[in-house]
Design a protein around this motif. Sequence first.
Motif, mmCIF file in Angstrom:
data_model
loop_
_atom_site.group_PDB
_atom_site.id
_atom_site.type_symbol
_atom_site.label_atom_id
_atom_site.label_comp_id
_atom_site.label_asym_id
_atom_site.label_seq_id
_atom_site.Cartn_x
_atom_site.Cartn_y
_atom_site.Cartn_z
ATOM 1 N N SER A 19 39.319 -6.191 6.247
ATOM 2 C CA SER A 19 38.259 -5.684 5.366
ATOM 3 C C SER A 19 37.224 -6.761 5.056
ATOM 4 O O SER A 19 37.496 -7.963 5.171
ATOM 5 C CB SER A 19 38.861 -5.179 4.053
ATOM 6 O OG SER A 19 39.337 -6.274 3.281
ATOM 7 N N GLN A 20 36.064 -6.288 4.638
ATOM 8 C CA GLN A 20 35.016 -7.209 4.200
ATOM 9 C C GLN A 20 35.479 -7.960 2.958
ATOM 10 O O GLN A 20 35.187 -9.147 2.800
ATOM 11 C CB GLN A 20 33.724 -6.440 3.910
ATOM 12 C CG GLN A 20 33.094 -5.859 5.154
ATOM 13 C CD GLN A 20 31.840 -5.063 4.857
ATOM 14 O OE1 GLN A 20 31.173 -5.294 3.862
ATOM 15 N NE2 GLN A 20 31.514 -4.124 5.730
ATOM 16 N N LYS A 21 36.218 -7.284 2.088
ATOM 17 C CA LYS A 21 36.738 -7.925 0.876
ATOM 18 C C LYS A 21 37.677 -9.068 1.244
ATOM 19 O O LYS A 21 37.618 -10.150 0.648
ATOM 20 C CB LYS A 21 37.469 -6.883 0.015
ATOM 21 C CG LYS A 21 37.959 -7.447 -1.290
ATOM 22 C CD LYS A 21 38.637 -6.384 -2.134
ATOM 23 C CE LYS A 21 39.129 -7.021 -3.411
ATOM 24 N NZ LYS A 21 40.265 -6.371 -3.999
ATOM 25 N N TRP A 22 38.520 -8.843 2.241
ATOM 26 C CA TRP A 22 39.442 -9.882 2.714
ATOM 27 C C TRP A 22 38.652 -11.091 3.206
ATOM 28 O O TRP A 22 38.971 -12.235 2.861
ATOM 29 C CB TRP A 22 40.334 -9.311 3.828
ATOM 30 C CG TRP A 22 41.166 -10.352 4.509
ATOM 31 C CD1 TRP A 22 42.372 -10.838 4.100
ATOM 32 C CD2 TRP A 22 40.848 -11.046 5.717
ATOM 33 N NE1 TRP A 22 42.819 -11.797 4.977
ATOM 34 C CE2 TRP A 22 41.892 -11.943 5.987
ATOM 35 C CE3 TRP A 22 39.774 -10.999 6.609
ATOM 36 C CZ2 TRP A 22 41.910 -12.785 7.089
ATOM 37 C CZ3 TRP A 22 39.790 -11.835 7.708
ATOM 38 C CH2 TRP A 22 40.841 -12.713 7.946
ATOM 39 N N ALA A 24 35.613 -11.942 2.413
ATOM 40 C CA ALA A 24 34.954 -12.560 1.252
ATOM 41 C C ALA A 24 35.919 -13.509 0.537
ATOM 42 O O ALA A 24 35.536 -14.626 0.169
ATOM 43 C CB ALA A 24 34.455 -11.480 0.303
ATOM 44 N N GLU A 25 37.168 -13.071 0.377
ATOM 45 C CA GLU A 25 38.171 -13.923 -0.273
ATOM 46 C C GLU A 25 38.461 -15.166 0.561
ATOM 47 O O GLU A 25 38.548 -16.270 0.025
ATOM 48 C CB GLU A 25 39.451 -13.127 -0.523
ATOM 49 C CG GLU A 25 39.278 -12.081 -1.614
ATOM 50 C CD GLU A 25 40.434 -11.091 -1.711
ATOM 51 O OE1 GLU A 25 41.416 -11.209 -0.939
ATOM 52 O OE2 GLU A 25 40.341 -10.191 -2.561
ATOM 53 N N THR A 30 31.089 -13.806 -2.403
ATOM 54 C CA THR A 30 31.170 -12.508 -3.060
ATOM 55 C C THR A 30 31.223 -11.401 -2.009
ATOM 56 O O THR A 30 30.675 -11.555 -0.908
ATOM 57 C CB THR A 30 29.960 -12.261 -3.982
ATOM 58 O OG1 THR A 30 28.786 -12.139 -3.176
ATOM 59 C CG2 THR A 30 29.791 -13.377 -4.999
ATOM 60 N N PRO A 31 31.875 -10.284 -2.341
ATOM 61 C CA PRO A 31 31.886 -9.145 -1.416
ATOM 62 C C PRO A 31 30.465 -8.676 -1.084
ATOM 63 O O PRO A 31 30.206 -8.242 0.037
ATOM 64 C CB PRO A 31 32.663 -8.076 -2.181
ATOM 65 C CG PRO A 31 33.557 -8.849 -3.097
ATOM 66 C CD PRO A 31 32.747 -10.059 -3.501
#
Length: 69
Positions: A19-22, A24-25, A30-31
Motif C-alpha cells: 500500500s501507499q500507506k506502507w 509512506a511509513e 506523509t501518506p
Amino acid sequence: MAEERINRIKEILVIQGKSQKWLAECMSKTPTTIAAMCNNKSQPHLKDLKRIAAILDVDIRELLVPTKE
C-alpha cells in the motif's frame, strides 16, 4: 488533459501487493506526499527514488516510464 505519467511507483506497489500507506511509513513521509508521487502530481527527488527502489527491491529504472522503446 491527463497528467503526464513519469513514474510507475503506484503500478509497482500494486504488483507487489503493497500500500501507499506502507511506503509512506517506510519512507517516513506523509501518506499525502506518497499519494502525490503515485499519482504523478509530484515527482520524488532522485535520492528518494533510489530509496523507494531499495525498499521495493527493484531496479530504479523500473520505477520510471521509459522515454524510448
